[in-house]
Design an enzyme around this catalytic site. Structure first.
Site, PDB file in Angstrom:
ATOM      1  N   PHE A   1       0.922  -1.143   0.091  1.00 24.70           N
ATOM      2  CA  PHE A   1      -0.043  -0.070   0.125  1.00 24.70           C
ATOM      3  C   PHE A   1       0.929   1.290  -0.052  1.00 24.70           C
ATOM      4  CE2 PHE A   1      -2.583  -3.230   2.073  1.00 24.70           C
ATOM      5  CZ  PHE A   1      -3.653  -3.168   1.305  1.00 24.70           C
TER       6      PHE A   1
ATOM      7  N   GLU B   1       4.191   6.200  -3.862  1.00 33.33           N
ATOM      8  CA  GLU B   1       5.419   6.837  -4.151  1.00 33.33           C
ATOM      9  C   GLU B   1       5.488   8.317  -3.710  1.00 33.33           C
ATOM     10  OE1 GLU B   1       5.735   6.105  -8.452  1.00 33.33           O
ATOM     11  OE2 GLU B   1       5.061   4.247  -8.273  1.00 33.33           O
TER      12      GLU B   1
ATOM     13  N   PHE C   1      -7.703  12.795   0.097  1.00 34.29           N
ATOM     14  CA  PHE C   1      -7.873  12.257  -1.210  1.00 34.29           C
ATOM     15  C   PHE C   1      -9.109  13.089  -1.924  1.00 34.29           C
ATOM     16  CE2 PHE C   1      -5.042   9.210  -3.299  1.00 34.29           C
ATOM     17  CZ  PHE C   1      -4.369   8.882  -1.983  1.00 34.29           C
TER      18      PHE C   1
ATOM     19  N   CYS D   1      -0.264   2.817 -10.516  1.00 33.92           N
ATOM     20  CA  CYS D   1      -1.246   1.996  -9.663  1.00 33.92           C
ATOM     21  C   CYS D   1      -2.792   2.391 -10.060  1.00 33.92           C
ATOM     22  CB  CYS D   1      -1.001   2.237  -8.194  1.00 33.92           C
ATOM     23  SG  CYS D   1       0.423   1.513  -7.941  1.00 33.92           S
TER      24      CYS D   1
HETATM   25  N1  LIG Z   1       4.516   1.781  -7.687  1.00 38.60           N
HETATM   26  C1  LIG Z   1       3.739   1.814  -6.702  1.00 38.60           C
HETATM   27  O1  LIG Z   1       3.541   2.679  -6.111  1.00 38.60           O
HETATM   28  C2  LIG Z   1       3.038   0.586  -6.348  1.00 38.60           C
HETATM   29  C3  LIG Z   1       2.345   0.509  -4.978  1.00 38.60           C
HETATM   30  C4  LIG Z   1       1.605  -0.659  -4.536  1.00 38.60           C
HETATM   31  C5  LIG Z   1       1.723  -1.774  -5.496  1.00 38.60           C
HETATM   32  N2  LIG Z   1       2.260  -1.874  -6.665  1.00 38.60           N
HETATM   33  C6  LIG Z   1       2.367  -3.064  -7.322  1.00 38.60           C
HETATM   34  O2  LIG Z   1       3.718  -3.804  -7.055  1.00 38.60           O
HETATM   35  C7  LIG Z   1       4.005  -4.137  -8.256  1.00 38.60           C
HETATM   36  C8  LIG Z   1       5.397  -3.643  -8.530  1.00 38.60           C
HETATM   37  O3  LIG Z   1       5.307  -2.264  -8.933  1.00 38.60           O
HETATM   38  P1  LIG Z   1       6.597  -1.256  -9.481  1.00 38.60           P
HETATM   39  O4  LIG Z   1       6.152  -0.091  -9.476  1.00 38.60           O
HETATM   40  O5  LIG Z   1       7.660  -1.437  -8.351  1.00 38.60           O
HETATM   41  O6  LIG Z   1       7.193  -2.187 -10.678  1.00 38.60           O
HETATM   42  P2  LIG Z   1       8.426  -1.671 -11.706  1.00 38.60           P
HETATM   43  O7  LIG Z   1       7.849  -1.769 -13.000  1.00 38.60           O
HETATM   44  O8  LIG Z   1       8.844  -0.547 -11.231  1.00 38.60           O
HETATM   45  O9  LIG Z   1       9.502  -2.760 -11.366  1.00 38.60           O
HETATM   46  C9  LIG Z   1       9.336  -4.210 -11.495  1.00 38.60           C
HETATM   47  C10 LIG Z   1      10.789  -4.565 -11.788  1.00 38.60           C
HETATM   48  O10 LIG Z   1      10.653  -6.130 -11.881  1.00 38.60           O
HETATM   49  C11 LIG Z   1      11.786  -6.520 -12.652  1.00 38.60           C
HETATM   50  N3  LIG Z   1      11.361  -7.796 -13.233  1.00 38.60           N
HETATM   51  C12 LIG Z   1      10.832  -8.287 -14.120  1.00 38.60           C
HETATM   52  N4  LIG Z   1      10.706  -9.559 -14.384  1.00 38.60           N
HETATM   53  C13 LIG Z   1      11.775  -9.989 -13.585  1.00 38.60           C
HETATM   54  C14 LIG Z   1      12.020 -11.492 -13.186  1.00 38.60           C
HETATM   55  N5  LIG Z   1      11.901 -12.397 -13.723  1.00 38.60           N
HETATM   56  N6  LIG Z   1      12.944 -11.483 -12.186  1.00 38.60           N
HETATM   57  C15 LIG Z   1      13.694 -10.289 -11.358  1.00 38.60           C
HETATM   58  N7  LIG Z   1      13.205  -9.145 -11.785  1.00 38.60           N
HETATM   59  C16 LIG Z   1      12.099  -8.910 -12.858  1.00 38.60           C
HETATM   60  C17 LIG Z   1      11.966  -5.473 -13.647  1.00 38.60           C
HETATM   61  O11 LIG Z   1      13.111  -5.266 -14.208  1.00 38.60           O
HETATM   62  C18 LIG Z   1      11.732  -4.183 -12.803  1.00 38.60           C
HETATM   63  O12 LIG Z   1      12.883  -3.599 -12.331  1.00 38.60           O
HETATM   64  C19 LIG Z   1       3.096  -4.164  -9.477  1.00 38.60           C
HETATM   65  O13 LIG Z   1       2.267  -5.085  -9.316  1.00 38.60           O
HETATM   66  C20 LIG Z   1       2.503  -2.816  -8.883  1.00 38.60           C
HETATM   67  O14 LIG Z   1       1.051  -2.784  -9.376  1.00 38.60           O
HETATM   68  C21 LIG Z   1       3.088  -0.788  -6.980  1.00 38.60           C
END
Ligand SMILES: NC(=O)c1ccc[n+]([C@@H]2O[C@H](COP(=O)([O-])OP(=O)(O)OC[C@H]3O[C@@H](n4cnc5c(N)ncnc54)[C@H](O)[C@@H]3O)[C@@H](O)[C@H]2O)c1
Length: 441
Positions: free
Chosen positions: A152, A155, A249, A260
């Protein structure tokens, strides 16, 4: 505990660094070699307040490691977190290819009983798919438990949120695995809520959909305020005093963006559709947001119908302040439209320019100085409420060719703006203008 985290994006890296900070030994795995080499040197590939410092400290204290090698990363890990991306498919559903690949990587590499924790946001039922992939491909003598542990964090305050979150959700059918997860997280001191896997998966989507609904709701109210000359800020304040509504919000603006809300709202519409349910309310939320992102251009064109050759300065590009994330930022829609209409665009953002250059039109000129971007322009558009934008000397607008400022984030108090020679349009608040000079061309 010895922990592996797969994926080092905003979620994976923050998770890995925070877990190491509370004393666990963490290896973060990513397939992106360039990123991993940077992180091994203590350089964070993303901008997140406090992250770099905490990362360097834990590397130095030998609790935090980075590798591209899954076998090495999983070696002796008692718990493996999946934190890879779940981007949007063309039809709005969540793309699970990365998650499935990681499940396969885990199954073909681990040699000991392990708990697999899904942090990625995944549709209801995905952890069952992960379990199936694991069981199909594991060595016969190795056992895994699967836990849904949605993230949760926000960023821009991700590290703070890890240590001060409202809840940690743990969804699992295995009491033992749930207990272990609770133990791992205990030092964070954040309340834990335990439930079954499917409900945990749904909590994440329902939470994001609700927050997006609040944003679209107040944006609809702001559009009505615009037409009635009421002030949406006061309306939101008055609403927020009611504890049942809450004051968070409810900031009107040019819509939500980021990695997200846009994808998770569309994915939940798909999840509902898969079980033959038409989530009408959420469809409305998504449509309102799309319309809202174009609002600032509508306001500009209303005052200045022909912007061909006009110098337009754009302040703020990231989807929100304190992040360099450009995913689904309103600046993409806005600057594309400005360029399409033939405007000369100069853009400023304190952090996101490097990422913006990969995404936005190559015709944009960037400035690392607000003053330089604004001086001599025919209109200024404000897209992100960065602190340095909110704290500019308002007399700067008098250095514009014509002081037309259209603020998509309500950065300035109307009373302050009234002290300056400026035509100021914001969201859901009365226009400030000493002398409206008709259509500008
Ligand atoms: N960004 C946010 O604020 C946020 C908040 C809560 C939940 N989420 C969820 O968390 C998840 C990740 O989001 P994010 O923003 O960190 O994603 P991102 O796209 O910034 O990062 C994903 C990373 O995973 C790596 N990756 C892909 N396949 C891989 C593998 N097989 N082995 C190792 N590494 C691999 C990529 O190279 C990348 O660095 C998503 O499902 C997103 O919806 C994101």
């Amino acid at each position: 505990m010895k922990i592996a985290v797969v994926g080092t994006g905003y979620v994976g890296l923050v998770t890995g660094v925070s877990l190491s900070e509370i004393g666990h030994t963490v290896t973060c795995i990513d397939i992106d070699l360039e990123k991993v080499e940077k992180m091994q040197k203590g350089i964070s590939p993303i901008y997140e307040p406090g992250l770099s410092e905490m990362m360097s400290k834990n590397i130095e204290e030998s609790r935090l490691y980075f590798t591209t090698n899954h076998t090495e990363g999983f070696n002796n890990a008692q718990v493996i977190y999946i934190a890879v991306g779940t981007p949007e498919n063309k039809d709005g559903s969540a793309n699970l290819n990365f998650v499935k690949q990681v499940a396969l990587d885990i199954a073909t590499n681990i040699e000991k009983d392990t708990i697999v924790v899904t942090k990625s946001t995944v549709p209801v039922g995905t952890n069952t798919i992960i379990k199936e992939i694991l069981h199909k491909n594991l060595r016969n003598d190795v056992k895994v438990s699967v836990v849904s542990n949605p993230e949760f964090l926000k960023e821009g305050s991700a590290i703070y949120d890890s240590f001060n979150g409202d809840r940690i959700v743990i969804g699992t059918e295995s009491k033992e695995a749930g207990d272990t997860l609770e133990e791992i997280n205990r030092p964070f001191g954040v309340p834990v809520f335990r439930t079954d896997v499917k409900s945990a998966e749904m909590i994440k989507y329902a939470s994001n959909a609700f927050l997006a609904t609040k944003i679209s709701f107040i944006n609809e109210i702001s559009n009505i305020c615009d037409r009635l000359n009421a002030n949406v800020e006061d309306v939101a304040k008055g609403m927020g005093l009611d504890k049942r509504i809450g004051d968070q919000f409810l900031q009107a603006g040019i819509g939500y963006g980021g990695s997200c809300f846009p994808k998770d709202t569309k994915a939940l519409i798909q999840i509902a559709g898969n079980v033959h349910y038409d989530f009408e309310l959420l469809k409305g939320v998504v449509n309102v947001n799309k319309k809202q992102q174009g609002l600032i251009i509508d306001k500009l064109l209303e005052r200045m119908p022909d912007i061909k050759g006009k110098k337009i300065s754009v302040l703020g590009l990231a989807f929100k302040p304190n992040t360099d994330d450009m995913r689904e930022a309103a600046s993409i829609v806005v600057t594309n439209r400005l360029i399409e209409e033939g405007a000369e665009v100069t853009a400023y953002d304190p952090i996101a320019v490097k990422n913006a250059k990969h995404i936005l039109s190559s015709e944009i000129t960037y400035s690392d100085n607000i003053k330089e971007a604004v001086e001599g322009s025919d209109a200024t558009l404000i897209l992100t409420e960065w602190n340095d934008i909110k704290s500019i000397d308002l007399s700067l607008f008098s250095t514009m060719n014509y002081p037309l400022v259209i603020d998509g984030r309500n950065c300035f108090a109307l009373d302050e703006m009234r002290k300056h020679k400026v035509e100021y349009h914001s969201v859901g608040r009365p226009v400030v203008s000493e002398e409206l000079s008709g259509v500008l061309n």
